[in-house]
Scaffold this active site. Structure first.
Site, PDB file in Angstrom:
ATOM      1  CE1 TYR A 167      -3.530   2.634   0.946  1.00  0.00           C
ATOM      2  CE2 TYR A 167      -2.069   3.193   2.749  1.00  0.00           C
ATOM      3  CZ  TYR A 167      -3.157   3.483   1.966  1.00  0.00           C
ATOM      4  OH  TYR A 167      -3.864   4.610   2.196  1.00  0.00           O
ATOM      5  CB  ILE A 183      -4.022  -7.752  -5.718  1.00  0.00           C
ATOM      6  CG1 ILE A 183      -3.352  -7.942  -7.082  1.00  0.00           C
ATOM      7  CG2 ILE A 183      -4.741  -9.020  -5.257  1.00  0.00           C
ATOM      8  CD1 ILE A 183      -2.070  -8.721  -7.039  1.00  0.00           C
ATOM      9  CG  HIS A 231      -0.229  -2.212  -4.967  1.00  0.00           C
ATOM     10  ND1 HIS A 231      -1.069  -2.004  -3.898  1.00  0.00           N
ATOM     11  CD2 HIS A 231      -0.747  -1.519  -5.992  1.00  0.00           C
ATOM     12  CE1 HIS A 231      -2.061  -1.215  -4.273  1.00  0.00           C
ATOM     13  NE2 HIS A 231      -1.890  -0.905  -5.542  1.00  0.00           N
ATOM     14  CB  CYS A 232      -1.932  -7.013  -2.245  1.00  0.00           C
ATOM     15  SG  CYS A 232      -0.567  -7.819  -1.377  1.00  0.00           S
ATOM     16  CB  SER A 233      -3.414  -4.415   1.851  1.00  0.00           C
ATOM     17  OG  SER A 233      -3.438  -3.520   2.929  1.00  0.00           O
TER      18      SER A 233
END
Length: 159
Positions: A23, A40, A93-95
């Site tokens: 994030y 994502i 990227h995701c969180s």
């Protein structure tokens, strides 16, 4: 005191202008010359990303929970196609940047670079300061994908 994370704690180049992040990578988008993003997250996380990431970037949003019941198999080829589309600077990227985004980068390394699962995980780990830890369900799917690709390669070699 809540300092923003360093760049190496947020995003790392893995291979071929492909960056893996979390994030906080939003703080480094311009510096890294990122122009395409695979985002994502849950529907809620994707809404939050919209607020903080530049709108002029081409994006591929993927709705996916970080749960052992979630599945990446029907999704990974669209991510690979997006990465390969014009070979620009792509952020995945995701969180947290630990499980979901890592799983898609592993799938890319398996399919496009011919790595086996163990090599892909250790390769990614060598490029990062953050954990590389896909959840149990994603690992099961990646193991199956790796075995399928390896056996396909053996069949092609025996021809």
């Amino acid at each position: 005191l809540n300092l923003p994370p360093s760049k190496s704690e947020s995003v790392n180049e893995i291979v071929d202008n492909i960056f893996l992040g979390n994030y906080h990578t939003r703080l480094f988008i311009e510096e890294l010359k990122i122009n395409r993003i695979v985002e994502i997250g849950t529907e809620e996380e994707l809404k939050n990303y919209e607020k903080y990431y530049p709108t002029n970037l081409e994006k591929l949003p993927i709705v996916l929970e970080d749960s052992r019941k979630s599945t990446i198999l029907p999704l990974y080829q669209s991510v690979i196609d997006f990465i390969k589309k014009d070979r620009e600077y792509v952020l995945i990227h995701c969180s947290a940047g630990v499980s979901r985004s890592v799983s898609f980068v592993i799938a890319y390394l398996l399919k496009e670079k011919g790595m086996n699962l163990d090599k892909a995980i250790s390769y990614i780990s060598s490029k990062r300061t953050i954990y590389t830890r896909p959840n149990v369900g994603f690992m099961r799917e990646l193991r199956g994908l790796s075995q399928e690709l390896e056996s396909r390669e053996l069949v092609e070699l025996s021809r």
